[in-house]
Design a protein around this motif. Sequence first.
Motif, PDB file in Angstrom:
ATOM      1  N   HIS A  49       0.804  -1.220   0.000  1.00  0.00           N
ATOM      2  CA  HIS A  49       0.000   0.000   0.000  1.00  0.00           C
ATOM      3  C   HIS A  49       0.839   1.273   0.000  1.00  0.00           C
ATOM      4  N   ASP A  50       0.255   2.306  -0.580  1.00  0.00           N
ATOM      5  CA  ASP A  50       0.862   3.634  -0.487  1.00  0.00           C
ATOM      6  C   ASP A  50       1.004   3.987   0.996  1.00  0.00           C
ATOM      7  N   GLY A  51       2.127   4.526   1.339  1.00  0.00           N
ATOM      8  CA  GLY A  51       2.417   4.828   2.740  1.00  0.00           C
ATOM      9  C   GLY A  51       3.547   3.967   3.274  1.00  0.00           C
ATOM     10  N   GLU A  52       3.733   2.787   2.670  1.00  0.00           N
ATOM     11  CA  GLU A  52       4.832   1.914   3.085  1.00  0.00           C
ATOM     12  C   GLU A  52       6.177   2.516   2.724  1.00  0.00           C
ATOM     13  N   ARG A  53       7.210   1.968   3.327  1.00  0.00           N
ATOM     14  CA  ARG A  53       8.569   2.360   2.963  1.00  0.00           C
ATOM     15  C   ARG A  53       8.775   2.130   1.466  1.00  0.00           C
ATOM     16  N   ASP A  54       9.268   3.128   0.764  1.00  0.00           N
ATOM     17  CA  ASP A  54       9.533   3.075  -0.681  1.00  0.00           C
ATOM     18  C   ASP A  54       8.271   2.979  -1.531  1.00  0.00           C
ATOM     19  N   LEU A  55       7.104   3.241  -0.944  1.00  0.00           N
ATOM     20  CA  LEU A  55       5.851   3.290  -1.708  1.00  0.00           C
ATOM     21  C   LEU A  55       5.095   4.558  -1.292  1.00  0.00           C
ATOM     22  N   LYS A  56       5.521   5.703  -1.840  1.00  0.00           N
ATOM     23  CA  LYS A  56       4.922   6.986  -1.440  1.00  0.00           C
ATOM     24  C   LYS A  56       4.870   7.057   0.082  1.00  0.00           C
ATOM     25  N   SER A  57       6.037   6.892   0.669  1.00  0.00           N
ATOM     26  CA  SER A  57       6.183   6.666   2.105  1.00  0.00           C
ATOM     27  C   SER A  57       5.519   7.732   2.969  1.00  0.00           C
ATOM     28  N   ALA A  58       4.875   7.260   4.033  1.00  0.00           N
ATOM     29  CA  ALA A  58       4.333   8.167   5.039  1.00  0.00           C
ATOM     30  C   ALA A  58       5.495   8.724   5.863  1.00  0.00           C
TER      31      ALA A  58
END
Length: 430
Positions: free
Chosen positions: A188-197
């Motif tokens: 999911h978006d928000g994870e590390r290296d995925l549009k990180s939160a």
Amino acid sequence: MNKRALILAIAVLTAGPALAADPATIDWSKIPAVKVPLFYPGQSSYEWLRSDAHKGASKETQRGDACLSCHDEDDAEKDIGNKLVQGGALEPTPVKGKNGFVELSVQAAYDARNAYFRYQWKTHGKAGIEYPYYRFDGKEWKVYGGPRLDKAVQEGKQPPIYEDRLSMMLDDGKVPGFAEQGCWLTCHDGERDLKSATKEEVAANAAMQAYKKTDVRKYLPETRTNPSDWKTGKSVEEIAKIKAAGGFADLIQWRAHRSNPVGLADDGYVLEWRNFDSGKKMFDSNLDKDTKQPKFMYDAKKFGAKAATAKQVGKKESFLIKGKNAVPFDPKAGWKEGDMLPRYVLTKDVEGSAGDNKATGSWKKGMWTVVLTRPLGLTNDDDKTLKDGGIYHVGFAVHDDNITTRGHQVSFVRTLGLGAKADIQAVMLP
């Protein structure tokens, strides 16, 4: 009771503990090998799959169609991976020279006690058996090295260092949508290296505070009130009910640095986060949070020195193992700038559900061969139970070439059957 189950039941009653096979003696030449294509996914998260950017398939994905219902042509995975790895909207920071495709060979067998899996794949480069270190700069111990997706590594400020890994995610039909879309339910978006939160966003989120987590990692849509928004986590009580009903995905990971040296593979599960099973796992942080110094150092008599150096990276095995070459850290041992110690210390003394899986891996002529042993009939509340006649949905992933997070290659969902018809059929051993 069918004939196969009857044979197994009689065997259990008559043969005792010695029934379990020695994985080293299994004749794998008699076990069918299934070639599973793995591809580089970039940032193709759960949210991306359901967005207009997933052209021609967003509506199908939203209604629960299987990934393979569209990507069913020959070489589909190879074409996707080789395209995404080059860069673009789904890979804003491409890694130079990274491969987009890996073919994973999977074999499976079982007896009355265990299931056995044999994996083989060719690595992109040398075997990655190291993990980033702690390096003494003359005053403090700081992280040295990192995965190739890290900005510091891409800018040449840190050397590329990371362990190879083999992962298998498994569900028994209790996770909605896993049979169709597999691992993509967890990314999911928000994870590390995925549009990180950001750390601030996570720290301010009530659900993450309740989960006692400081970053966003894999999670299942059922754990959020809005499946596409990590911020909308359900209560701890609601999560517990989902877990009790079996609504989690099992996650087994073999790690070339943090588990292989002690003959194990860690056991975890994905629910509201990527969790480890209960008990004591085989690796632990080597940093004392209070003193900001390592907990253990090398036994110089066994390792040859109390610390490693940058010159030894890639040339000497650096594992730090309790009961073998690790001794308590001595802050007065005359540490010099450039001394390095592993970030994790290993142990064979695992406990509880975290220690269910045994595994051995060897690298030869550019290929890893990993053999994993998992007990049948596990009843832990954080495990999926493998049993004779059972059919499961599985997804595989490989990390190599000094990389982690989304830099892996992954598979679409396959079925696994223990003595049952499936894409990968485990053969009952004689």
